[in-house]
Design an enzyme around this catalytic site. Structure first.
Site, PDB file in Angstrom:
ATOM      1  N   ASP A  22       0.843  -1.197   0.000  1.00 46.16           N
ATOM      2  CA  ASP A  22       0.000   0.000   0.000  1.00 46.16           C
ATOM      3  C   ASP A  22       0.882   1.253   0.000  1.00 46.16           C
ATOM      4  OD1 ASP A  22      -1.863   1.938   0.425  1.00 46.16           O
ATOM      5  OD2 ASP A  22      -2.479   1.248   2.432  1.00 46.16           O
ATOM      6  N   ASN A  24      -0.070   4.465  -0.612  1.00 40.47           N
ATOM      7  CA  ASN A  24      -0.629   5.739  -0.107  1.00 40.47           C
ATOM      8  C   ASN A  24      -1.345   5.575   1.233  1.00 40.47           C
ATOM      9  OD1 ASN A  24      -2.868   4.381  -0.901  1.00 40.47           O
ATOM     10  ND2 ASN A  24      -3.771   6.035  -2.126  1.00 40.47           N
ATOM     11  N   ASP A  26      -3.934   3.798   2.410  1.00 38.95           N
ATOM     12  CA  ASP A  26      -5.389   3.846   2.560  1.00 38.95           C
ATOM     13  C   ASP A  26      -5.920   2.449   2.892  1.00 38.95           C
ATOM     14  OD1 ASP A  26      -5.037   2.522   0.206  1.00 38.95           O
ATOM     15  OD2 ASP A  26      -6.426   3.746  -0.972  1.00 38.95           O
ATOM     16  N   ASP A  30      -1.535  -0.848  -4.048  1.00 33.58           N
ATOM     17  CA  ASP A  30      -1.693   0.019  -5.218  1.00 33.58           C
ATOM     18  C   ASP A  30      -0.434  -0.002  -6.076  1.00 33.58           C
ATOM     19  OD1 ASP A  30       0.077   1.637  -3.741  1.00 33.58           O
ATOM     20  OD2 ASP A  30      -1.612   2.654  -2.752  1.00 33.58           O
ATOM     21  N   ASP A  99      -3.708  -9.105 -16.660  1.00 33.93           N
ATOM     22  CA  ASP A  99      -4.808 -10.061 -16.598  1.00 33.93           C
ATOM     23  C   ASP A  99      -5.848  -9.629 -17.620  1.00 33.93           C
ATOM     24  OD1 ASP A  99      -6.525 -12.117 -15.427  1.00 33.93           O
ATOM     25  OD2 ASP A  99      -5.291 -11.826 -13.648  1.00 33.93           O
ATOM     26  N   ASP A 202      -8.000 -14.871 -18.359  1.00 37.03           N
ATOM     27  CA  ASP A 202      -8.909 -15.404 -17.352  1.00 37.03           C
ATOM     28  C   ASP A 202      -9.961 -16.323 -17.983  1.00 37.03           C
ATOM     29  OD1 ASP A 202      -9.726 -15.048 -14.467  1.00 37.03           O
ATOM     30  OD2 ASP A 202     -11.611 -14.433 -15.404  1.00 37.03           O
ATOM     31  N   GLU A 256      -5.883 -19.268 -18.645  1.00 37.99           N
ATOM     32  CA  GLU A 256      -6.384 -19.981 -17.473  1.00 37.99           C
ATOM     33  C   GLU A 256      -7.480 -20.885 -17.990  1.00 37.99           C
ATOM     34  OE1 GLU A 256      -8.448 -19.419 -13.118  1.00 37.99           O
ATOM     35  OE2 GLU A 256      -9.221 -18.420 -14.878  1.00 37.99           O
ATOM     36  N   HIS A 329      -3.915 -16.598  -6.552  1.00 37.19           N
ATOM     37  CA  HIS A 329      -4.859 -15.851  -5.716  1.00 37.19           C
ATOM     38  C   HIS A 329      -6.171 -16.599  -5.488  1.00 37.19           C
ATOM     39  CE1 HIS A 329      -6.095 -15.271  -9.787  1.00 37.19           C
ATOM     40  NE2 HIS A 329      -7.241 -14.776  -9.391  1.00 37.19           N
ATOM     41  N   ASP A 330      -6.353 -17.757  -6.143  1.00 41.15           N
ATOM     42  CA  ASP A 330      -7.572 -18.552  -5.941  1.00 41.15           C
ATOM     43  C   ASP A 330      -7.317 -19.803  -5.110  1.00 41.15           C
ATOM     44  OD1 ASP A 330      -9.074 -16.865  -7.628  1.00 41.15           O
ATOM     45  OD2 ASP A 330      -8.630 -18.070  -9.395  1.00 41.15           O
TER      46      ASP A 330
HETATM   47  O1  ISL Z   1     -11.349 -20.394  -7.389  1.00 39.53           O
HETATM   48  C1  ISL Z   1     -12.132 -21.059  -8.022  1.00 39.53           C
HETATM   49  C2  ISL Z   1     -13.344 -21.563  -7.462  1.00 39.53           C
HETATM   50  O2  ISL Z   1     -13.059 -22.068  -6.230  1.00 39.53           O
HETATM   51  C3  ISL Z   1     -11.880 -21.368  -9.415  1.00 39.53           C
HETATM   52  O3  ISL Z   1     -12.827 -22.233  -9.923  1.00 39.53           O
HETATM   53  C4  ISL Z   1     -11.904 -20.061 -10.173  1.00 39.53           C
HETATM   54  O4  ISL Z   1     -13.131 -19.460 -10.059  1.00 39.53           O
HETATM   55  C5  ISL Z   1     -11.614 -20.324 -11.608  1.00 39.53           C
HETATM   56  O5  ISL Z   1     -10.328 -20.838 -11.651  1.00 39.53           O
HETATM   57  C6  ISL Z   1     -11.688 -19.043 -12.413  1.00 39.53           C
HETATM   58  O6  ISL Z   1     -10.858 -18.065 -11.847  1.00 39.53           O
HETATM   59  C7  ISL Z   1     -10.704 -16.835 -12.469  1.00 39.53           C
HETATM   60  O7  ISL Z   1     -11.919 -16.236 -12.859  1.00 39.53           O
HETATM   61  C8  ISL Z   1     -12.798 -15.822 -11.813  1.00 39.53           C
HETATM   62  C9  ISL Z   1     -12.095 -15.047 -10.716  1.00 39.53           C
HETATM   63  O8  ISL Z   1     -12.939 -14.945  -9.605  1.00 39.53           O
HETATM   64  C10 ISL Z   1     -10.805 -15.708 -10.296  1.00 39.53           C
HETATM   65  O9  ISL Z   1     -10.162 -14.937  -9.325  1.00 39.53           O
HETATM   66  C11 ISL Z   1      -9.986 -15.888 -11.532  1.00 39.53           C
HETATM   67  O10 ISL Z   1      -8.706 -16.388 -11.266  1.00 39.53           O
HETATM   68  C12 ISL Z   1     -13.848 -14.976 -12.468  1.00 39.53           C
HETATM   69  O11 ISL Z   1     -13.240 -13.960 -13.215  1.00 39.53           O
END
Ligand code: ISL
Length: 551
Positions: A22, A24, A26, A30, A99, A202, A256, A329-330
């Site tokens: 972060d 700034n 908040d 960023d 992305d 994505d 992805e 991140h998932d």
């Molecule tokens: O994390 C999941 C469900 O538990 C995965 O099925 C995920 O939703 C899937 O891999 C798709 O992910 C991507 O598209 C999503 C977004 O929420 C995720 O962060 C992204 O990586 C919709 O845009």
């Protein structure tokens, strides 16, 4: 434009901008925060960044719901900040991939707002809008979405619905409409002309839907997937993007691709088909669940992991390029997963997992904080979670009365927020991420898991990653060598060889918390030990010991 295939030599670091740094103060990460950490990334040794979405967005799904593809979400900064970041990255020899979220937009995107407010809007056909069954009382079919509820959203109290495979605010685009495809190409050119080096695309294998929109027999997970995963025109659309856009730039794409078979994967990345540079497949992240549903936790079995890694390593060899990842991140954090330990053996676990995936064939990705051995979050109630998916699943669990303790266990263990806690830069109150309370809570273990401490410790996970990255750079055996599983039936030790001409690299990793006699001790007598997470070259492997050998 000549394609140099630079991505085959890339080591890519994923930044989830909300949680990285972060600048700034908040409470939210960023772009200025990212700029302030570029020297850190340079020191780690990576040469490319994948930046999760920074576009303007109402943030229902943390930016995976885009309302303006050509501007930056204000709390993250401005376009000028973005340009500065890009040039600062390039100055340091770091490329940037963005992305690309074009399976859907945000429901706040002007196209969608126009589409639903006016039946004659030129944007109506940008989306998938259909009449419901039973005079609009039931959705057009029984498809389900990825976030635990139905795939259709009713438009007000009309008899019409729009398709959204994710959250309510993420309406799917209609790729059948050539105008939509032209819009996407324009967006790609906008960023490529600005100098970005490629895209992480994505859920790109969902863009083509079977136009019959038929219902299916009820299933446990993701009803209708056979009609929207790898749909009929997927390859045609991807080739069109390649021909009209990517081929004019020396850029890369990583798709992805959820629920992809090996054959589908090959079709997406075989170079002569001109579709994508590489894909993310998720088979290995599904080895600890049932039916591909992460909430249904399944006991880990090493041979199951080996089987899927073998399938993709051998299946893509000499055909197309692979990507390598154990976090994003998932996903939840990798320490504590794959039978490893995030407490007593956290450090050796992190190093063992790193070595095991880093020497495979493909481009390795490191998710922010992974290089520090960050752990899952310490959430204590539902309110601590911010993720739309987590809240959807919690609501679903209530509705279908799944036993609360079972639901709680899998929610806490598998929520995507586990990977989204602020990066731990130091041991201060907010971990050096921010001076104010962040949008999501900081892990308590920042007191001893943080970058500041690891930078001063030669033996840290950070420095271990640094060495792995250094070792990988320019190594032809890792880049092009054959992959051979040396112990396919062993439940405790993962051992594989990479082989090119007369050169060999061997990785031996103990996936248990017990000492194990090294099954390859005789074979490895005359081979040189290059790296390990212990100071040990005996015939016994310590808990989670990993060894990297070369000949
Ligand atoms: O994390 C999941 C469900 O538990 C995965 O099925 C995920 O939703 C899937 O891999 C798709 O992910 C991507 O598209 C999503 C977004 O929420 C995720 O962060 C992204 O990586 C919709 O845009």
């Amino acid at each position: 434009m000549k394609q140099t295939n630079w991505y085959k030599d890339a080591i890519i670091y994923q930044i989830y901008p909300r949680s990285f740094c972060d600048g700034n103060n908040d409470g939210m990460g960023d772009i200025p925060g990212i700029i302030s950490k570029l020297d850190y990334l340079k020191e780690l040794g990576i040469n490319c960044v994948w930046l999760s979405p920074v576009y303007d967005s109402p943030q229902e799904d943390n930016g995976y719901d885009i309302s303006n593809y050509r501007d930056i979400y204000k709390p993250f900064g401005t376009l000028d900040d973005f340009k500065k970041m890009l040039s600062e990255m390039h100055k340091r020899g770091i490329r940037l991939i963005m992305d690309l979220v074009v399976n859907h937009t945000s429901s706040e995107h002007p196209w969608f707002k126009s589409a639903i407010s006016d039946k004659n809007s030129p944007y109506r056909d940008y989306y998938i809008i259909k009449k419901g069954r039973k005079n609009g009382k039931k959705p057009p079919n029984n498809w389900s979405g990825f976030f635990g509820d139905g795939a259709w959203q009713r438009i007000g109290d009309s008899d019409e619905y729009y398709l959204r495979l994710f959250a309510k605010g993420q309406p799917d685009l209609n790729w059948e409409n050539p105008k939509v495809r032209e819009e996407v190409k324009d967006i790609l050119r906008y960023w490529l002309d600005m100098g970005v080096d490629g895209f992480r695309c994505d859920v790109i294998n969902l863009i083509s839907k079977d136009q019959r929109f038929k219902s299916v027999a009820p299933t446990i997970a993701l009803a209708g997937k056979k009609y929207f995963v790898s749909g009929p025109r997927l390859h045609e659309y991807l080739h069109e993007l390649y021909k009209d856009v990517y081929s004019n730039y020396d850029c890369m794409t990583v798709g992805e691709t959820v629920l992809t078979t090996l054959q589908q994967g090959c079709d997406l990345v075989e170079p002569n088909r001109e579709e994508l540079s590489m894909i993310f497949n998720f088979d290995h992240t599904d080895t600890d669940n049932y039916f591909g549903v992460k909430w249904f936790i399944r006991k880990f079995k090493l041979t199951r992991l080996k089987k899927v890694v073998n399938k993709w390593q051998q299946g893509l060899h000499n055909r197309g390029w692979n990507s390598l990842f154990i976090e994003n991140h998932d996903q939840r954090r990798c320490v504590g997963r794959f039978n490893t330990d995030d407490k007593e053996y956290r450090e050796v676990s992190a190093k063992m997992l790193a070595t095991t995936y880093f020497m495979l064939q493909g481009t390795p990705f490191i998710y922010e904080g992974q290089e520090l051995g960050m752990t899952n979050g310490d959430f204590s109630c539902l309110d601590d979670f911010k993720d739309v998916e987590t809240h959807n699943i919690a609501a679903l669990g209530e509705k279908i009365k799944i036993l609360k303790p079972i639901l709680k266990k899998s929610l806490y263990q598998c929520s995507r927020d586990n990977a989204r806690t602020p990066v731990q830069w130091d041991d201060s109150e907010f971990a050096g991420f921010s001076k104010v309370k962040p949008w999501i809570q900081v892990n308590k273990n920042k007191s001893f898991i943080n970058a500041k401490q690891q930078l001063t410790d030669d033996n840290s996970i950070f420095h271990y990653y640094q060495k792995l990255i250094e070792y990988r750079k320019g190594n032809e055996v890792i880049k092009n060598g054959e992959y051979i599983d040396l112990l396919p039936h062993n439940h405790k030790v993962y051992a594989y060889m990479r082989k090119l001409d007369d050169k060999e690299i061997v990785v031996v990793s103990n996936f248990t918390n017990k000492e194990v006699v090294n099954p390859l001790r005789k074979k490895l007598k005359s081979i040189k030990l290059v790296m390990s997470n212990y100071n040990n070259n005996s015939e016994t492997l310590k808990p989670y010991e990993t060894r990297l050998y070369e000949r």
